[in-house]
Design a protein around this motif. Structure first.
Motif, mmCIF file in Angstrom:
data_model
loop_
_atom_site.group_PDB
_atom_site.id
_atom_site.type_symbol
_atom_site.label_atom_id
_atom_site.label_comp_id
_atom_site.label_asym_id
_atom_site.label_seq_id
_atom_site.Cartn_x
_atom_site.Cartn_y
_atom_site.Cartn_z
ATOM 1 N N THR B 82 0.848 -1.186 0.000
ATOM 2 C CA THR B 82 0.000 0.000 0.000
ATOM 3 C C THR B 82 0.880 1.231 0.000
ATOM 4 O OG1 THR B 82 -1.052 -1.142 1.815
ATOM 5 C CG2 THR B 82 -2.143 0.817 1.012
ATOM 6 N N ASP B 83 0.354 2.316 -0.543
ATOM 7 C CA ASP B 83 1.060 3.587 -0.466
ATOM 8 C C ASP B 83 0.119 4.624 0.132
ATOM 9 O OD1 ASP B 83 2.490 5.856 -0.721
ATOM 10 O OD2 ASP B 83 3.120 5.506 -2.790
ATOM 11 N N LEU B 84 0.397 5.013 1.380
ATOM 12 C CA LEU B 84 -0.445 6.009 2.046
ATOM 13 C C LEU B 84 0.216 7.386 2.039
ATOM 14 C CD1 LEU B 84 -1.525 3.951 5.205
ATOM 15 C CD2 LEU B 84 -2.728 4.172 3.042
ATOM 16 N N SER B 85 1.321 7.528 1.278
ATOM 17 C CA SER B 85 2.081 8.780 1.379
ATOM 18 C C SER B 85 1.415 9.934 0.639
ATOM 19 C CB SER B 85 3.508 8.573 0.861
ATOM 20 O OG SER B 85 3.487 8.253 -0.512
ATOM 21 N N GLY B 86 0.380 9.633 -0.157
ATOM 22 C CA GLY B 86 -0.230 10.649 -1.008
ATOM 23 C C GLY B 86 -0.643 11.930 -0.304
ATOM 24 N N GLU B 87 -1.236 11.813 0.878
ATOM 25 C CA GLU B 87 -1.717 13.013 1.574
ATOM 26 C C GLU B 87 -0.608 14.036 1.735
ATOM 27 O OE1 GLU B 87 -4.643 13.162 4.149
ATOM 28 O OE2 GLU B 87 -5.687 11.577 3.054
ATOM 29 N N GLY B 88 0.490 13.577 2.325
ATOM 30 C CA GLY B 88 1.588 14.507 2.590
ATOM 31 C C GLY B 88 2.372 14.828 1.339
ATOM 32 N N LEU B 89 2.683 13.798 0.567
ATOM 33 C CA LEU B 89 3.530 13.997 -0.605
ATOM 34 C C LEU B 89 2.817 14.851 -1.656
ATOM 35 C CD1 LEU B 89 6.108 13.490 -2.098
ATOM 36 C CD2 LEU B 89 5.261 11.252 -2.789
ATOM 37 N N GLY B 90 1.534 14.572 -1.892
ATOM 38 C CA GLY B 90 0.770 15.382 -2.845
ATOM 39 C C GLY B 90 0.752 16.840 -2.408
ATOM 40 N N GLY B 91 0.527 17.045 -1.115
ATOM 41 C CA GLY B 91 0.514 18.398 -0.582
ATOM 42 C C GLY B 91 1.864 19.075 -0.749
ATOM 43 N N PHE B 92 2.916 18.310 -0.507
ATOM 44 C CA PHE B 92 4.272 18.857 -0.637
ATOM 45 C C PHE B 92 4.533 19.287 -2.070
ATOM 46 C CE2 PHE B 92 8.762 17.978 -1.682
ATOM 47 C CZ PHE B 92 9.359 18.950 -0.900
ATOM 48 N N THR B 263 -6.973 12.801 -0.486
ATOM 49 C CA THR B 263 -6.825 12.258 -1.840
ATOM 50 C C THR B 263 -6.534 10.769 -1.844
ATOM 51 O OG1 THR B 263 -4.525 12.932 -1.800
ATOM 52 C CG2 THR B 263 -6.064 14.390 -2.942
ATOM 53 N N VAL B 264 -5.891 10.279 -0.776
ATOM 54 C CA VAL B 264 -5.475 8.887 -0.771
ATOM 55 C C VAL B 264 -6.673 7.952 -0.648
ATOM 56 C CG1 VAL B 264 -4.278 7.147 0.585
ATOM 57 C CG2 VAL B 264 -3.179 9.295 0.079
ATOM 58 N N PHE B 265 -7.589 8.365 0.190
ATOM 59 C CA PHE B 265 -8.713 7.490 0.488
ATOM 60 C C PHE B 265 -9.565 7.182 -0.745
ATOM 61 C CE2 PHE B 265 -12.117 6.143 3.438
ATOM 62 C CZ PHE B 265 -11.349 5.194 4.057
ATOM 63 N N PRO B 266 -9.946 8.209 -1.515
ATOM 64 C CA PRO B 266 -10.690 7.902 -2.742
ATOM 65 C C PRO B 266 -9.874 7.029 -3.694
ATOM 66 C CG PRO B 266 -10.788 10.245 -2.267
ATOM 67 C CD PRO B 266 -9.845 9.653 -1.284
ATOM 68 N N ALA B 267 -8.570 7.251 -3.731
ATOM 69 C CA ALA B 267 -7.741 6.473 -4.655
ATOM 70 C C ALA B 267 -7.732 4.999 -4.248
ATOM 71 C CB ALA B 267 -6.321 7.034 -4.687
ATOM 72 N N ILE B 268 -7.549 4.724 -2.958
ATOM 73 C CA ILE B 268 -7.575 3.323 -2.513
ATOM 74 C C ILE B 268 -8.951 2.730 -2.793
ATOM 75 C CG2 ILE B 268 -7.416 1.762 -0.530
ATOM 76 C CD1 ILE B 268 -5.473 3.561 0.742
ATOM 77 N N THR B 269 -9.985 3.525 -2.484
ATOM 78 C CA THR B 269 -11.339 3.039 -2.743
ATOM 79 C C THR B 269 -11.488 2.678 -4.214
ATOM 80 O OG1 THR B 269 -12.015 4.669 -1.106
ATOM 81 C CG2 THR B 269 -13.763 3.537 -2.271
ATOM 82 N N ALA B 270 -11.000 3.554 -5.093
ATOM 83 C CA ALA B 270 -11.119 3.301 -6.525
ATOM 84 C C ALA B 270 -10.456 1.978 -6.902
ATOM 85 C CB ALA B 270 -10.490 4.446 -7.311
ATOM 86 N N VAL B 271 -9.254 1.777 -6.396
ATOM 87 C CA VAL B 271 -8.520 0.561 -6.762
ATOM 88 C C VAL B 271 -9.255 -0.676 -6.266
ATOM 89 C CG1 VAL B 271 -6.359 -0.707 -6.473
ATOM 90 C CG2 VAL B 271 -6.307 1.761 -6.792
ATOM 91 N N VAL B 272 -9.672 -0.637 -5.003
ATOM 92 C CA VAL B 272 -10.288 -1.826 -4.414
ATOM 93 C C VAL B 272 -11.681 -2.082 -5.004
ATOM 94 C CG1 VAL B 272 -11.137 -2.845 -2.283
ATOM 95 C CG2 VAL B 272 -8.973 -1.629 -2.298
ATOM 96 N N VAL B 273 -12.466 -1.019 -5.136
ATOM 97 C CA VAL B 273 -13.801 -1.179 -5.700
ATOM 98 C C VAL B 273 -13.706 -1.643 -7.152
ATOM 99 C CG1 VAL B 273 -15.884 0.068 -6.387
ATOM 100 C CG2 VAL B 273 -14.884 0.451 -4.143
ATOM 101 N N GLY B 274 -12.674 -1.203 -7.847
ATOM 102 C CA GLY B 274 -12.491 -1.605 -9.236
ATOM 103 C C GLY B 274 -12.200 -3.084 -9.397
ATOM 104 N N GLY B 275 -11.673 -3.703 -8.354
ATOM 105 C CA GLY B 275 -11.462 -5.142 -8.449
ATOM 106 C C GLY B 275 -10.033 -5.595 -8.292
ATOM 107 N N THR B 276 -9.158 -4.739 -7.788
ATOM 108 C CA THR B 276 -7.809 -5.183 -7.455
ATOM 109 C C THR B 276 -7.786 -5.434 -5.946
ATOM 110 O OG1 THR B 276 -6.928 -3.750 -9.168
ATOM 111 C CG2 THR B 276 -5.357 -4.633 -7.594
ATOM 112 N N PRO B 277 -7.722 -6.701 -5.520
ATOM 113 C CA PRO B 277 -7.773 -6.951 -4.077
ATOM 114 C C PRO B 277 -6.491 -6.484 -3.386
ATOM 115 C CG PRO B 277 -7.312 -8.971 -5.250
ATOM 116 C CD PRO B 277 -7.546 -7.929 -6.289
ATOM 117 N N LEU B 278 -6.612 -6.189 -2.099
ATOM 118 C CA LEU B 278 -5.442 -5.683 -1.369
ATOM 119 C C LEU B 278 -4.335 -6.722 -1.299
ATOM 120 C CD1 LEU B 278 -7.173 -3.815 1.554
ATOM 121 C CD2 LEU B 278 -5.786 -2.808 -0.244
#
Lengths: 509, 337, 340
Positions: B82-92, B263-278
């Motif tokens: 998983t990559d949860l760095s988006g919140e901080g890194l995107g902001g940076f 931003t990270v949360f919708p992205a993870i949701t998109a991936v998982v809901v789309g059908g890529t299991p964790l």
């Protein structure tokens, strides 16, 4: 390339692990274009030899040669490079890649152009390879996850074939480990045709199977292994099932070794009963009664369903047919914990992964299946745990510097005795022993046999999956034989009148 | 031996069971498309103005950032990480990009180079995360979670608490402009999608990512440099986060750490809901495109229905748990941590 | 074939690692303790008031909520799982408490406690029963509780009306009945009590011991007959309770319910537990040692405030501290270890 009369040879191969010898002075020769069958009981050393040939493990002694040159691979990749490939029992295909991607997995380099994969060319070549071994009905662009089991097996073979033929035009060696266990007859025939075609192309095959009829069907010569040694080498024309059985069965050790004189006479109370018990796709129609003081041995080869039966009895898996009755109550265990509450507890096969908490001290491990018994003022008392542990360590003569030691530090035999100590400290009276002497040295083995006799004498019942057939016969008072998920035969095995191994093996394979 | 030639009825049962599982999996694989269609139909019926050209354009515009983020994340999740760095890194990245174009706080005016540097920064931080994850043998979620905190700190540090406003004309054009009725930002996201698709389907890298997620040991035994592939995946994810940060900066015209927030949360949701299991190994970027559309359509629908924005995050939370719970393998012997 | 026929050899590598791991536990604790002492000296040198009674009281007040949270998350970490929802559970609790004094009076504390039980139980059930990986389950619930905090508070910080101050004045008590407390604030005593209760529960009950065992080897723990699901659910519940207590502390300390008050504390709590020697991979750690990690983190935080470092540095420092602490505790010697 110079031609040799032998494609592959192995001489004086030995593999020793601390406490056990898996392979001893084994010889094997494979001629070009030959299919060699390899048979033997579980633990006879077949799998170990294959591992050594593939470079998964290194031999303790001995030398191998491929096309006359010294051959000592350290990794499977090195083995592949020398023209040796293996189809593993558990499939190694990547489910969500296509057939073509799988066949050339790890070898894509020559299909990369400007960083992109030339899939079309890759699929063309895949088609060629599939054609070569006669399975060109498989489409290279299909995902493996969409194929049925048999087709996957063929793709697996095609993959291995492509790997080994890559650098070497002919004269390769392909190892097949139990490839037929899930195939039906026509699929097996197809597989054998492919094997013969590969052999006709100058390649050789080593075929390991526990199905003697199949081995007899396809092999040119058959090696029989027994207790980690060569037991026989037969040409197909000289071999039949009866001869193979006879050569396969291991030495029968005297009843004294298994403390047969102390074998308990079963009581009347039925502890556990399986009525037409089944788990869909694994085993079915098992009827079995376990009485107090009785040891019921379950014999069968890999894939016979005996492991799954074990898992169902101890609550690790659920059953889908029939019923399981423990002390008069129909039970449907949701977990091993529930099984334990009903008095069923197992000694698992993989001790390190399943039987002990290696990091935890001995005294905690011993108390773990019955914390309730060590409670004082509502809390688990370390003092009570320790007192019990000290007693058990003496009783079972577990060799350890102290009870605070992590179990991980103990040798196999002593760690297994800790597992027994845990089981003795629990309230369970139905025990499922899955290979109780696996990886245990000879001395500790005898102590464990004696322990098993003590436990049954105290009125507990046991279901036993022996480490060897001999052990199973020696310890059990009754034996059921399983094959392909069904019980094929039941034997009584009272002390002094044990059935012959040969007779049992006939119903196993 | 029975009619079909199986040696025992049990073997036949086993073959049937496998075939049944395959069938179910194929049907489940189509679920995301069905869900998307269902949502569009329902929202068209209940939400006024949902099925209009204007709203479709706004859906596409809202799609851009989750889509870009999910493209990087797809590869990471395919690995099983998983990559949860988006919140901080995107902001940076968003913060420093605005500081480097014509803006209210610094004298820099590097134009588009600022965006390039921003994306490069994302790539670099992603690489570092991958490196720590692989060589420190630390779980990826915690490495990237910590990284998010570190980069959020650096983001605020970069503008010393007072965000810069962008005065860069081109950004304003980009933020508002359309081509063929589709916003420029969405085009950018679609380009990233196309690159991801090519990476996944037409390079060795793509195959290896699937292989590592499916069975790391097999991949390793085949002689693939697993560590390198993993680091590359996190680098790619960092790059995507960088692009998302730049898009965020263009969109709000201000270089602030909040660009990354949520931003990270919708992205993870998109991936998982789309059908890529964790657990990785299956799915892919096309799935994530569908997933991103689902997430965006839901959010858009909620806004149209006048649902309090505070509820959106909660609803997303419920969706993601449901999606994961449905996709997870629940065999008795499966260990989840 | 898939199972090695040589458990002893397979084990030998592990045994070695076991020996090292003990050493490593001690190292990380020593590092924490030494760092605390060094930092205390450093900050006192930079500002002599640092170790004055008022600042010690401050320090201990700051430690309290982090300690309650860290002990909770430490239990979850022992399982090898993680709880990312504690921050927003705390925020939600703080907001709820502030609102509930009006209608419920003293019972507000009980209500918030029950909320903590519920939130933790939810995490536990999602993880143990539905098999949702803990990081994603708790990331989702963190989003849910954060939304709830905003919705309850209307997005604004709530201040406690002076009429209700009576419920929180005990925070400033200088004595416990006849017993003078000196520079020790009552909140710290409560947090300490939480730690001790959690420690006893973890080390002295079957369920608590199961947490440790399943963190070390879940497969074995299952076959031994331990109650895996129960232990997981209890650990997450205790973590939820710890977070709710932290939320209460924030509210009574600040006399207000801020809907984002817990946000940054999630990472801080995980960092504290890791610095206290709890391994993220599970099965290793000691609840009482968590206080060392909490101490270190708080001294750093408080010290940075006293010597006036900007807030964003804290995010950077804590992020790096988490990485360092986990690196110290992670098992890198097993070559076959698959880390996702």
């Amino acid at each position: 390339m110079e031609t040799h009369s032998l494609l592959f040879s192995a001489s004086k191969m030995a593999k020793r692990y601390p406490g056990t010898t898996a392979l001893n002075a084994v010889e094997l020769e494979v001629r070009p274009g030959e299919i060699v069958g390899l048979v033997g009981e579980n633990g006879a050393g077949k799998s170990t030899l294959l591992k050594l040939i593939m470079g998964i493990e290194q031999p303790t002694e001995g030398a191998m040669a491929m096309r006359g040159e010294a051959y000592a691979p350290r990794t499977p990749i090195e083995a592949n490079g020398m023209g040796v490939g293996m189809v593993f029992q558990e499939q190694s295909l990547i489910q969500n890649l296509t057939v073509g991607q799988n066949v050339f997995f790890g070898l894509e380099a020559s299909y990369v152009r400007c960083g992109f994969l030339d899939k079309r060319r890759m699929y063309e070549d895949t088609r060629k390879i599939l054609g070569e071994i006669g399975i060109d009905y498989i489409r290279p662009d299909k995902k493996v996850s969409n194929l049925d089991f048999a087709t996957r097996q063929m793709v697996e073979i095609a993959k291995v074939f492509s790997v080994v033929t890559r650098r070497n035009a002919g004269g390769n060696l392909i190892l097949l480990d139990e490839p037929t266990s899930v195939l039906n007859r026509s699929e097996v025939d197809n597989l054998f045709d492919n094997m013969r075609r590969m052999a006709a192309g100058g390649n050789s095959v080593i075929f390991v199977s526990h199905r003697l009829d199949e081995v007899l069907d396809v092999s040119d010569r058959i090696y029989v292994f027994k207790d980690g040694r060569n037991a026989a080498l037969l040409d197909r024309k000289d071999a039949n099932e009866a001869i193979l059985y006879e050569k396969m069965v291991g030495k029968t050790v005297s009843g004294e070794y298994y403390k047969e004189d102390r074998q308990a006479v079963p009581g009347d109370e039925v502890l556990l009963e399986a009525r037409n018990l089944g788990r869909r796709g694994f085993f079915g129609g098992v009827n079995l009664k376990l009485r107090r003081g009785e040891v019921v041995g379950v014999c069968g080869s890999i894939g016979s369903g005996k492991e799954d039966l074990c898992a169902v009895v101890c609550g690790d898996e659920s059953y889908t047919a029939g019923e399981l009755v423990v002390k008069g109550r129909v039970e449907r265990f949701a977990s091993p914990r529930q099984a334990l509450k009903a008095g069923v507890l197992s000694i698992p096969k993989e001790r390190r992964e399943e039987g002990i908490i290696a990091e935890a001290p001995i005294y905690e491990n011993i108390a773990m299946s019955n914390f309730r018994a060590f409670r004082r003022f509502g809390c688990v008392s370390a003092r009570l745990e320790r007192e019990n542990a000290r007693r058990r360590v003496d009783e079972l003569s577990i060799r350890t510097p102290g009870i605070n030691q992590s179990v991980g530090f103990l040798s196999g035999g002593n760690a297994q005795k800790v597992v027994f100590a845990r089981i003795l400290s629990s309230d369970a009276d139905v025990l499922v022993l899955n290979h109780p002497t696996r990886g245990v040295d000879v001395g500790a083995k005898e102590e464990i046999y004696s322990l098993i006799r003590d436990i049954t004498a105290s009125g507990k019942g046991m279901i036993l999956l022996g480490d060897t057939l001999d052990e199973c016969i020696g310890l059990a008072s009754r034996i059921i034989v399983m094959k392909d998920g069904l019980v094929t035969r039941e034997f009584d095995a009272p002390a002094g009148a044990k059935p012959e191994q040969l007779e049992i093996v006939k119903y196993m394979v | 031996m029975d009619k079909q030639g199986y040696s025992s009825p049990i073997a036949r049962e086993f073959a049937q069971e496998m075939a049944r599982r395959n069938r179910i999996e194929r049907i489940v694989g189509l679920a995301p498309v069905a869900i998307l269609a269902f949502l569009v139909i329902v929202l068209s019926l209940v939400a006024d103005g949902f099925f209009s050209l204007y709203n479709m354009q706004s859906v596409l515009s809202q799609l851009s950032i989750p889509l870009v983020m999910s493209m990087g994340l797809t590869f990471v999740i395919l690995l099983g990480g998983t990559d949860l760095s988006g919140e901080g890194l995107g902001g940076f990245v968003g913060s420093i990009v605005v500081l480097m174009v014509l803006n209210t706080r610094t004298n820099l005016d590097w134009g588009l180079w600022a965006a390039v540097i921003g994306v490069a920064a994302g790539l670099m931080v992603g690489t570092i995360s991958g490196f720590i994850h692989v060589y420190g043998k630390m779980p990826s979620f915690i490495v990237t979670y910590a990284m998010a905190s570190v980069m959020a700190g650096f983001a605020v540090l970069s503008y010393r608490g007072q965000p810069a406003m962008s005065k860069y004309e081109f950004f304003i054009t980009l933020a508002r402009g359309r081509f063929l009725g589709i916003p420029y930002l969405t085009w950018t996201a679609l380009v990233i999608f196309a690159i991801s698709y090519v990476l996944q389907e037409h390079t060795r890298f793509g195959s290896y990512v699937f292989a590592i997620g499916d069975n790391e040991r097999v991949a390793k035994n085949t002689g693939i440099n697993i560590n390198r592939i993993k680091i590359l995946v996190f680098a790619w994810s960092g790059l995507c986060i960088g692009v998302a940060g730049v898009l965020g900066a263009i969109r709000i015209g201000r270089g602030e750490v909040v660009i990354g927030t949520g931003t990270v949360f919708p992205a993870i949701t998109a991936v998982v809901v789309g059908g890529t299991p964790l657990t990785g190994g299956k799915g892919g970027v096309v799935h994530s495109l569908i997933g991103a559309l689902i997430v965006t359509v839901i959010n858009n629908g909620l806004i149209l229905l006048g649902v309090n924005t505070y509820y959106q995050a909660a609803i997303q939370g419920i969706i993601i748990i449901t999606a994961v719970a449905l996709s997870v393998r629940r065999g008795r012997k499966v260990v989840t941590k | 074939m898939s199972n090695p026929a040589h458990p002893d050899l397979a084990a030998s590598g592990r045994v070695y690692a076991g020996e090292r791991s003990r050493l490593r536990d001690n190292i990380s604790r020593f590092v924490s303790l030494a760092s605390i002492v060094a930092l205390l000296i450093l900050f006192t040198a930079m500002n002599p008031n640092f170790l004055g009674a008022p600042n010690i009281r401050n320090l201990l007040t700051d430690i309290s909520p982090i300690l309650a949270m860290s002990c909770g998350v430490a239990l979850v970490l022992l399982l090898g799982s993680i709880d990312l929802s504690m921050g927003s559970i705390a925020s939600c609790s703080a907001v709820m408490l502030t609102l509930l004094f009006g209608p419920l009076g003293w019972w507000a504390f009980a209500a918030v406690f029950l909320f903590g039980v519920f939130a933790g139980l939810l995490n536990g059930v999602l993880h143990a029963k539905l098999k949702v990986p803990s990081f994603i389950a708790t990331l989702s619930t963190q989003s849910i509780w954060q939304s709830a905090a905003y919705i309850i508070s209307g997005g604004q910080p709530l201040t406690l009306v002076p009429g209700n101050w009576g419920y929180v004045n005990w925070v400033r008590a200088k004595s416990l009945g006849p017993l003078p407390l000196g520079p020790v604030p009552p909140l710290f005593l409560i947090a300490l009590a939480v730690m001790i209760v959690y420690h006893i529960y973890q080390s002295r009950t079957g369920t608590g011991k199961t947490m440790m065992a399943l963190g070390a080897n879940e497969r074995a723990a299952r076959l031994i007959g331990l109650g895996i699901d129960q232990a997981k659910i209890v650990a997450f519940t205790l973590s939820g309770i710890g977070a709710a207590i932290a939320g209460v502390f924030f509210a009574v300390k600040l006399k207000s319910g801020i809907p984002t008050v817990g946000e940054q504390y999630n990472l801080i709590a995980i960092a504290s537990a890791a610095l206290g020697g709890v391994a993220l991979t599970g099965g290793r750690g000691h609840i009482l040692m968590v206080i060392l990690g909490v101490g270190l983190i708080t001294v750093i935080q408080n010290g940075m405030n006293v010597v006036a470092v900007d807030g964003f540095w804290q995010q950077i420092v804590f992020g790096l501290l988490v990485l360092a602490a986990i690196y110290m505790n992670s098992d890198r010697r097993r070559r076959d270890l698959v880390v996702k």
